[in-house]
Design an enzyme around this catalytic site. Structure first.
Site, mmCIF file in Angstrom:
data_model
loop_
_atom_site.group_PDB
_atom_site.id
_atom_site.type_symbol
_atom_site.label_atom_id
_atom_site.label_comp_id
_atom_site.label_asym_id
_atom_site.label_seq_id
_atom_site.Cartn_x
_atom_site.Cartn_y
_atom_site.Cartn_z
ATOM 1 N N HIS A 123 -33.578 -4.247 -64.165
ATOM 2 C CA HIS A 123 -33.185 -3.130 -65.050
ATOM 3 C C HIS A 123 -33.295 -3.493 -66.540
ATOM 4 O O HIS A 123 -33.179 -2.608 -67.389
ATOM 5 C CB HIS A 123 -31.753 -2.677 -64.753
ATOM 6 C CG HIS A 123 -31.576 -2.057 -63.407
ATOM 7 N ND1 HIS A 123 -32.350 -0.999 -62.966
ATOM 8 C CD2 HIS A 123 -30.723 -2.354 -62.377
ATOM 9 C CE1 HIS A 123 -31.972 -0.668 -61.737
ATOM 10 N NE2 HIS A 123 -31.003 -1.480 -61.352
ATOM 11 N N ASP A 160 -36.044 -3.101 -54.190
ATOM 12 C CA ASP A 160 -34.621 -2.860 -54.447
ATOM 13 C C ASP A 160 -34.386 -1.344 -54.366
ATOM 14 O O ASP A 160 -35.274 -0.562 -54.691
ATOM 15 C CB ASP A 160 -34.267 -3.378 -55.844
ATOM 16 C CG ASP A 160 -32.778 -3.338 -56.143
ATOM 17 O OD1 ASP A 160 -32.134 -4.396 -56.046
ATOM 18 O OD2 ASP A 160 -32.265 -2.246 -56.488
ATOM 19 N N HIS A 162 -32.778 0.513 -56.199
ATOM 20 C CA HIS A 162 -32.799 1.138 -57.526
ATOM 21 C C HIS A 162 -34.187 1.000 -58.156
ATOM 22 O O HIS A 162 -34.855 -0.020 -57.955
ATOM 23 C CB HIS A 162 -31.759 0.477 -58.432
ATOM 24 C CG HIS A 162 -30.363 0.586 -57.913
ATOM 25 N ND1 HIS A 162 -29.763 -0.432 -57.210
ATOM 26 C CD2 HIS A 162 -29.483 1.607 -57.976
ATOM 27 C CE1 HIS A 162 -28.536 -0.042 -56.865
ATOM 28 N NE2 HIS A 162 -28.341 1.185 -57.322
ATOM 29 N N ASP A 249 -30.333 -3.846 -51.278
ATOM 30 C CA ASP A 249 -29.294 -2.817 -51.338
ATOM 31 C C ASP A 249 -29.745 -1.475 -50.768
ATOM 32 O O ASP A 249 -29.016 -0.493 -50.849
ATOM 33 C CB ASP A 249 -28.753 -2.656 -52.768
ATOM 34 C CG ASP A 249 -29.837 -2.700 -53.826
ATOM 35 O OD1 ASP A 249 -31.028 -2.740 -53.468
ATOM 36 O OD2 ASP A 249 -29.498 -2.691 -55.030
HETATM 37 ZN ZN LIG Z 1 -30.347 -2.427 -56.821
#
Ligand SMILES: [Zn+2]
Length: 314
Positions: A123, A160, A162, A249
């Protein structure tokens, strides 16, 4: 053999009451040791990246902000993103491990590597630490592959749950690094970027590929989307090196992501990415840990991922 990069130093990024906590690595390490996997791996050696090396990719001001927060004894870069007194040193070390793994697989003594690092990185944008991430480990590793090994065709695969917004931002206008992310998308899910029409800009047009997945998507449909996009990404860049932002995740039991995957799904993802590395990149693959917040299934998923890396035959 697979190179394994671990270091007790990575436990010293102290986030307090936070899902991205040192116990994540403790759980992984305990599980891998119980399965006697570390002794089947080659121990990776590394040096931390220097502040200057990180500032070649991230804004110098952003790097300073993390350093100063650590020197003050701690602080926050955003409400989710903690800096403790050792975090600056740990973040430089995490990025250093991923860059060293690139050096090692380029040298060719071992085909692939797993970097069990924290803090995670995907991120972190060029100018901002966010979403539990201080510096972008996988982007720094890709940039290192460009500058130290003159690579011009690098593929980053991010599974991931995200969207790897930071990695996308770093390479959005680059034609030498293909970024492919599959992630949960919609209904305000973090970080909100990663729509299918985000495909790059300028020289980078066509070198960003997003596979947004709706909550409730079946495992079968997830895999179909992953396979199709991975194939397209691989055909576009024909990578000399594959880097993986390995977040776990998307597992059904993850308290943050909960997309519905099971441990065996990470086996499939790993096999398919290894297949791309074998077809194009002489097997060269470096996997860097990102998210995964249910300690038990995180550890189990990392074990399954590592077993696949170890089983790879060039
Ligand atoms: Zn994540």
């Amino acid at each position: 053999m697979t190179l394994l990069y671990t270091d007790p130093l990575f436990l010293k990024h102290d986030t307090g009451m936070h899902p991205e906590k040192p116990d994540r690595l403790r759980a992984i390490t305990a599980r891998l040791e119980k399965a006697e996997l570390p002794k089947k791996c080659a121990a990776g050696e590394y040096k931390p990246l220097t502040e200057d090396a990180v500032a070649k990719l991230h804004d110098a001001k952003m790097v300073k902000l993390v350093k100063q927060a650590a020197e003050r004894g701690g602080g926050h870069r955003d409400p989710d993103t903690v800096v403790s007194k050792d975090s600056f040193a740990v973040a430089l070390a995490a990025a250093g491990a991923c860059a060293a793994a690139v050096d090692a697989v380029m040298k060719g003594t071992e085909p692939n590597a797993l970097c069990l690092v924290r803090p995670p990185g995907h991120h972190a944008t060029p100018g901002r630490s966010m979403g539990f991430c201080l510096f972008n480990n996988v982007a720094l590793a890709a940039n290192h592959a460009r500058t130290a090994h003159q690579l011009t065709r690098i593929l980053i695969v991010d599974f991931d749950v995200h969207h790897g917004n930071g990695t996308q931002d770093v390479f959005y206008e680059a034609g030498d690094v293909m970024f492919f992310s599959i992630h949960r998308f919609g209904m305000g899910f973090y970080p909100g970027t990663g729509a299918a029409d985000e495909t790059g800009k300028g020289k980078g047009k066509g070198y960003t590929l997003n596979a947004p997945i709706k909550f409730g998507t079946s495992r079968k449909d997830y895999h179909a989307a992953f396979r199709a996009a991975l194939e397209k990404a691989a055909d576009t860049i024909k990578p000399e090196l594959v880097l993986v932002s390995a977040g776990f995740d998307a597992h059904a039991k993850d308290p943050i992501g909960s997309l519905g995957l099971e441990v065996e799904d990470f086996v499939t993802l790993t096999r398919e990415v290894l297949g791309v590395a074998k077809a194009h990149a002489k097997g060269r693959l470096v996997s860097c840990l990102e998210g995964g917040y249910n300690l038990e299934v995180l550890a189990e998923s990392v074990q399954a991922h590592l077993e696949e890396l170890l089983a790879f035959k060039p």
